[in-house]
Design a protein around this motif. Sequence first.
Motif, PDB file in Angstrom:
ATOM      1  N   LEU A  83     -13.733  11.472 -51.679  1.00 17.40           N
ATOM      2  CA  LEU A  83     -14.554  11.004 -52.788  1.00 17.40           C
ATOM      3  C   LEU A  83     -13.738  10.434 -53.942  1.00 17.40           C
ATOM      4  CD1 LEU A  83     -17.386  10.789 -54.069  1.00 17.40           C
ATOM      5  CD2 LEU A  83     -17.092  13.142 -54.879  1.00 17.40           C
ATOM      6  N   SER A  84     -12.621  11.091 -54.285  1.00 19.66           N
ATOM      7  CA  SER A  84     -11.945  10.702 -55.521  1.00 19.66           C
ATOM      8  C   SER A  84     -10.442  10.500 -55.401  1.00 19.66           C
ATOM      9  CB  SER A  84     -12.216  11.757 -56.611  1.00 19.66           C
ATOM     10  OG  SER A  84     -11.794  13.035 -56.165  1.00 19.66           O
ATOM     11  N   MET A  85      -9.835  10.949 -54.311  1.00 20.29           N
ATOM     12  CA  MET A  85      -8.409  10.721 -54.114  1.00 20.29           C
ATOM     13  C   MET A  85      -8.094  10.788 -52.626  1.00 20.29           C
ATOM     14  SD  MET A  85      -6.726  14.309 -55.476  1.00 20.29           S
ATOM     15  CE  MET A  85      -5.076  13.853 -54.940  1.00 20.29           C
ATOM     16  N   GLN A 136     -13.158   4.434 -55.469  1.00 26.91           N
ATOM     17  CA  GLN A 136     -12.464   5.258 -56.455  1.00 26.91           C
ATOM     18  C   GLN A 136     -11.287   5.994 -55.839  1.00 26.91           C
ATOM     19  OE1 GLN A 136     -14.686   7.695 -59.358  1.00 26.91           O
ATOM     20  NE2 GLN A 136     -13.626   9.474 -58.500  1.00 26.91           N
ATOM     21  N   ALA A 137     -11.472   6.524 -54.624  1.00 27.65           N
ATOM     22  CA  ALA A 137     -10.379   7.242 -53.962  1.00 27.65           C
ATOM     23  C   ALA A 137      -9.187   6.328 -53.721  1.00 27.65           C
ATOM     24  CB  ALA A 137     -10.865   7.830 -52.645  1.00 27.65           C
ATOM     25  N   VAL A 138      -9.460   5.073 -53.346  1.00 32.32           N
ATOM     26  CA  VAL A 138      -8.366   4.135 -53.076  1.00 32.32           C
ATOM     27  C   VAL A 138      -7.674   3.703 -54.361  1.00 32.32           C
ATOM     28  CG1 VAL A 138      -7.776   1.875 -52.102  1.00 32.32           C
ATOM     29  CG2 VAL A 138      -9.530   3.284 -50.998  1.00 32.32           C
ATOM     30  N   ARG A 139      -8.455   3.457 -55.409  1.00 27.06           N
ATOM     31  CA  ARG A 139      -7.902   2.811 -56.604  1.00 27.06           C
ATOM     32  C   ARG A 139      -7.492   3.773 -57.712  1.00 27.06           C
ATOM     33  NH1 ARG A 139     -11.731  -1.905 -58.548  1.00 27.06           N
ATOM     34  NH2 ARG A 139     -10.025  -2.019 -60.076  1.00 27.06           N
ATOM     35  N   VAL A 167     -13.990   1.949 -45.978  1.00 29.88           N
ATOM     36  CA  VAL A 167     -14.021   2.024 -47.447  1.00 29.88           C
ATOM     37  C   VAL A 167     -15.429   1.720 -47.929  1.00 29.88           C
ATOM     38  CG1 VAL A 167     -11.590   1.448 -47.716  1.00 29.88           C
ATOM     39  CG2 VAL A 167     -13.274  -0.394 -47.690  1.00 29.88           C
ATOM     40  N   ILE A 168     -15.838   2.418 -48.974  1.00 29.95           N
ATOM     41  CA  ILE A 168     -17.179   2.251 -49.553  1.00 29.95           C
ATOM     42  C   ILE A 168     -17.016   1.661 -50.948  1.00 29.95           C
ATOM     43  CG2 ILE A 168     -19.329   3.399 -50.184  1.00 29.95           C
ATOM     44  CD1 ILE A 168     -18.574   5.628 -48.207  1.00 29.95           C
ATOM     45  N   LEU A 180     -21.327  14.697 -53.496  1.00 29.34           N
ATOM     46  CA  LEU A 180     -20.905  15.608 -54.558  1.00 29.34           C
ATOM     47  C   LEU A 180     -19.461  16.075 -54.404  1.00 29.34           C
ATOM     48  CD1 LEU A 180     -24.090  17.871 -54.769  1.00 29.34           C
ATOM     49  CD2 LEU A 180     -23.471  15.939 -56.240  1.00 29.34           C
ATOM     50  N   ASN A 181     -18.955  16.098 -53.164  1.00 25.45           N
ATOM     51  CA  ASN A 181     -17.637  16.688 -52.928  1.00 25.45           C
ATOM     52  C   ASN A 181     -16.893  15.964 -51.826  1.00 25.45           C
ATOM     53  OD1 ASN A 181     -19.640  19.192 -53.496  1.00 25.45           O
ATOM     54  ND2 ASN A 181     -17.687  19.549 -54.485  1.00 25.45           N
ATOM     55  N   THR A 182     -15.573  16.096 -51.861  1.00 23.24           N
ATOM     56  CA  THR A 182     -14.749  15.753 -50.710  1.00 23.24           C
ATOM     57  C   THR A 182     -14.977  16.805 -49.631  1.00 23.24           C
ATOM     58  OG1 THR A 182     -13.028  14.542 -51.906  1.00 23.24           O
ATOM     59  CG2 THR A 182     -12.339  15.726 -49.928  1.00 23.24           C
TER      60      THR A 182
END
Length: 279
Positions: free
Chosen positions: A120-122, A172-175, A204-205, A216-218
């Motif tokens: 989700l985020s990293m 977001q996880a990629v960037r 990628v989304i 909500l979560n990874t």
Amino acid sequence: MAIDPEELGHSKSDLAHALREIRVQAGLAGDRLARRCGMTQSKISKIETGRTIPSLVDVELILRALEVPAELAQRILDLARVANTEWQDVRALRRKGLEKKQAELAALDQSSTEIRYFLLSMLNTLLATPEYIRASLAHVPGDTTKAIAKKLERQTVIYDDSKTFTFLLTEQAVRWAMIPPRAMVMQIDRLISVSRLPNVRLGVIPLGKYIPESPLNTFTVYDNSLATVETETGIVILRDRRDIQVYRNAFAVYEGHALFGEQACERMAAWSSLFLGGL
């Protein structure tokens, strides 16, 4: 049912005790119960002594065989669901040494054949460059040298053709720039390279795409046997098949919104160029 992490350590013994008590009250010997359930007597014994955590299916079979009233059966099923859930506190993991958690994850990698990651985020360890890994642990107090070494060692599993890996990454996880721009360019180059491995699907989304569902979560799903969900303060480990199926279903939904193959590579290359513009 609300799950209190503080209760997770007690539910296993409570479940074992409860199942034994209702069998004794029913006046049924362990071998007869085993036959009714299609299990071995050894398995019933291990369940009742807490040496084996029964799945919800096992518990349902036992409750039906013992003709347990509906209200009591539901309470025991609730207990069984909690017993199949494990809570790993981040602070406790750090005290024990993060390298031990990496060894546990490596064992999961090795014992699984189909692994799905929703990021989700990293980025996670298998996709990260050494610089990204070091940055991800920079906030952790103490010496993280062993944990970094274990993370790098784990990456070899991704080249095992007997396993398949599917990664879903949000934009977001990629960037998310955990490292300087030049290092982020190298990190995205690694993502593109990994996406071309024959046993890897990397999707990628992009942000801005209409997606009515909201993650909500990874989370990670290992085959059909286990799912892990990451939170700010710890990791929830789920072994109940119904919980695992929830995350498999969620993964399939997000997978339907992702770009794969050359489309994904082109989009990641475009994101990489944004970092190049900042050099």
